[in-house]
Enzyme design. Structure first.
Site, PDB file in Angstrom:
ATOM      1  N   LYS A 112     -36.376 -56.047 -51.356  1.00 59.05           N
ATOM      2  CA  LYS A 112     -36.043 -57.195 -50.505  1.00 59.05           C
ATOM      3  C   LYS A 112     -35.069 -58.125 -51.231  1.00 59.05           C
ATOM      4  O   LYS A 112     -34.084 -58.590 -50.654  1.00 59.05           O
ATOM      5  CB  LYS A 112     -37.322 -57.964 -50.131  1.00 59.05           C
ATOM      6  CG  LYS A 112     -38.189 -57.233 -49.120  1.00 59.05           C
ATOM      7  CD  LYS A 112     -39.565 -57.870 -48.933  1.00 59.05           C
ATOM      8  CE  LYS A 112     -40.435 -57.015 -48.005  1.00 59.05           C
ATOM      9  NZ  LYS A 112     -41.819 -57.455 -47.880  1.00 59.05           N
ATOM     10  N   GLN A 129     -45.842 -61.836 -50.070  1.00 60.04           N
ATOM     11  CA  GLN A 129     -46.074 -60.393 -49.962  1.00 60.04           C
ATOM     12  C   GLN A 129     -47.573 -60.101 -49.833  1.00 60.04           C
ATOM     13  O   GLN A 129     -48.389 -60.631 -50.591  1.00 60.04           O
ATOM     14  CB  GLN A 129     -45.483 -59.688 -51.203  1.00 60.04           C
ATOM     15  CG  GLN A 129     -45.543 -58.181 -51.162  1.00 60.04           C
ATOM     16  CD  GLN A 129     -44.660 -57.556 -50.069  1.00 60.04           C
ATOM     17  OE1 GLN A 129     -43.654 -58.126 -49.658  1.00 60.04           O
ATOM     18  NE2 GLN A 129     -45.042 -56.387 -49.602  1.00 60.04           N
ATOM     19  N   ASP A 147     -41.537 -63.659 -41.698  1.00 64.41           N
ATOM     20  CA  ASP A 147     -42.409 -62.498 -41.467  1.00 64.41           C
ATOM     21  C   ASP A 147     -42.941 -62.480 -40.034  1.00 64.41           C
ATOM     22  O   ASP A 147     -43.436 -61.448 -39.568  1.00 64.41           O
ATOM     23  CB  ASP A 147     -43.642 -62.595 -42.383  1.00 64.41           C
ATOM     24  CG  ASP A 147     -43.573 -61.619 -43.554  1.00 64.41           C
ATOM     25  OD1 ASP A 147     -42.956 -60.551 -43.396  1.00 64.41           O
ATOM     26  OD2 ASP A 147     -44.161 -61.936 -44.602  1.00 64.41           O
TER      27      ASP A 147
HETATM   28  N1  GUN Z   1     -46.889 -55.933 -46.899  1.00 58.84           N
HETATM   29  C1  GUN Z   1     -46.594 -54.810 -46.183  1.00 58.84           C
HETATM   30  N2  GUN Z   1     -45.720 -55.092 -45.192  1.00 58.84           N
HETATM   31  C2  GUN Z   1     -45.460 -56.411 -45.285  1.00 58.84           C
HETATM   32  C3  GUN Z   1     -44.617 -57.288 -44.540  1.00 58.84           C
HETATM   33  O1  GUN Z   1     -43.939 -56.908 -43.571  1.00 58.84           O
HETATM   34  N3  GUN Z   1     -44.602 -58.569 -44.962  1.00 58.84           N
HETATM   35  C4  GUN Z   1     -45.351 -59.015 -46.007  1.00 58.84           C
HETATM   36  N4  GUN Z   1     -45.284 -60.310 -46.316  1.00 58.84           N
HETATM   37  N5  GUN Z   1     -46.134 -58.224 -46.713  1.00 58.84           N
HETATM   38  C5  GUN Z   1     -46.181 -56.938 -46.353  1.00 58.84           C
END
Ligand code: GUN
Length: 295
Positions: free
Chosen positions: A55, A99, A122
């Protein structure tokens, strides 16, 4: 036998990211606003470390101001809420992502709900979930994985899915439920399946669009798939397989790819399908957050 088209999520994500980089350059030039994405990671989960690194790398490539806060696995709830509060107030931060999963001692819901809805790239805040569920997508943030899946479905079938049956396997808040809202908005007839569903293969066989998001390696077999269906595989499962007599780690989806590609009309591979699109949609959400902001 005809085989399915392989949907190249990696190429589509790269195209999207380069368009985002162009818009970002114009935003910086015209309004002196640099999109800012801050990612918070707690603990040492190796898969999360990889996702966060990807990311951050893409955010930098898009020209964003990309910041990471790495906290120890023993970080307290208070410490994280204090950090989110300061990020909420920081005008250089347009998008905040914590995350998941978080270590078990932390209250995941309280933490995701503490993020300002306008910075919730998100799409996990109840306000954004509510807007999505009500079909108000103009100013909502839609969760990145289902939003990315939707773009790939549109490429195959167009924006109007009237008359088509969509079946989602998995009822998570991150994928299954928001995916259902998006498909419904596009006029598909939507079924959400889960561990308590009776005769899952029979329900899946009814799908013109099949989205698998359960986290179980190769669970969806070829004979679960309606001939000509579009198959979107959200799973990322690490398995050990023998290759030339040696054990080897490999990433596979929730769909048995080799079986499915003989039946489907189009299918996303793992890796290289949904994963890169999730990251591209995070960039798009962050750019939107910056465009909507006054700073
Ligand atoms: N963990 C797995 N997928 C995601 C996501 O799309 N966003 C976040 N914040 N954590 C994750």
């Amino acid at each position: 036998m005809a085989t399915a088209a392989i949907i190249d999520g990696k190429a589509k994500a790269a195209e999207l990211s380069s368009a985002i980089a162009k818009t970002t350059a114009a935003l910086i030039n015209d309004r002196k606003v640099t999109p800012g994405l801050t990612v918070v990671i707690v603990g040492e989960d190796p898969a999360s470390q990889v996702y966060v690194r990807n990311k951050q790398r893409t955010a930098k490539a898009c020209g964003f101001n990309s910041v990471q806060h790495s906290l120890g696995a023993d970080a307290t709830q208070d410490k994280i809420l204090t950090l989110i509060d300061s990020l909420n107030k920081d005008e250089s931060v347009h998008g905040i992502l914590v995350q998941l999963p978080l270590p078990v001692h932390l209250d995941e819901q309280a933490i995701t709900q503490a993020i300002l809805p306008a910075k919730d790239v998100d799409g996990f805040h109840f306000q954004n979930i509510g807007k999505l569920t009500a079909g108000h997508l103009d100013d909502a943030f839609v969760p990145c994985t289902p939003a990315g899946c939707m773009l790939m479905i549109e490429d195959q079938l167009g924006k109007d899915l009237s008359g088509l049956n969509a079946v989602i396997i998995g009822r998570s808040n991150i994928v299954g439920k928001p995916m259902a809202s998006l498909l419904l908005k596009a006029n598909a007839t939507v079924t959400i399946c889960h561990s308590r569903t009776k005769d899952l293969p029979a329900v899946a066989r009814n799908a013109d669009i099949l989205v698998a998001a359960v986290g179980r390696a190769k669970m969806v077999k070829g004979d679960w798939i309606k001939p000509g269906a579009v198959v979107i595989d959200v799973g990322i499962n690490r398995i050990e397989e023998e290759l030339d007599g040696k054990p080897k780690n490999r990433l596979v989806g929730d769909v048995d790819f080799d079986e499915a590609k003989a039946v489907a009309s189009a299918i996303t591979p793992v890796p290289g399908g949904v994963g890169p699109m999730t990251i591209a949609l995070l960039m798009l959400n962050t750019l939107s957050a910056a465009e909507r902001s006054n700073s």
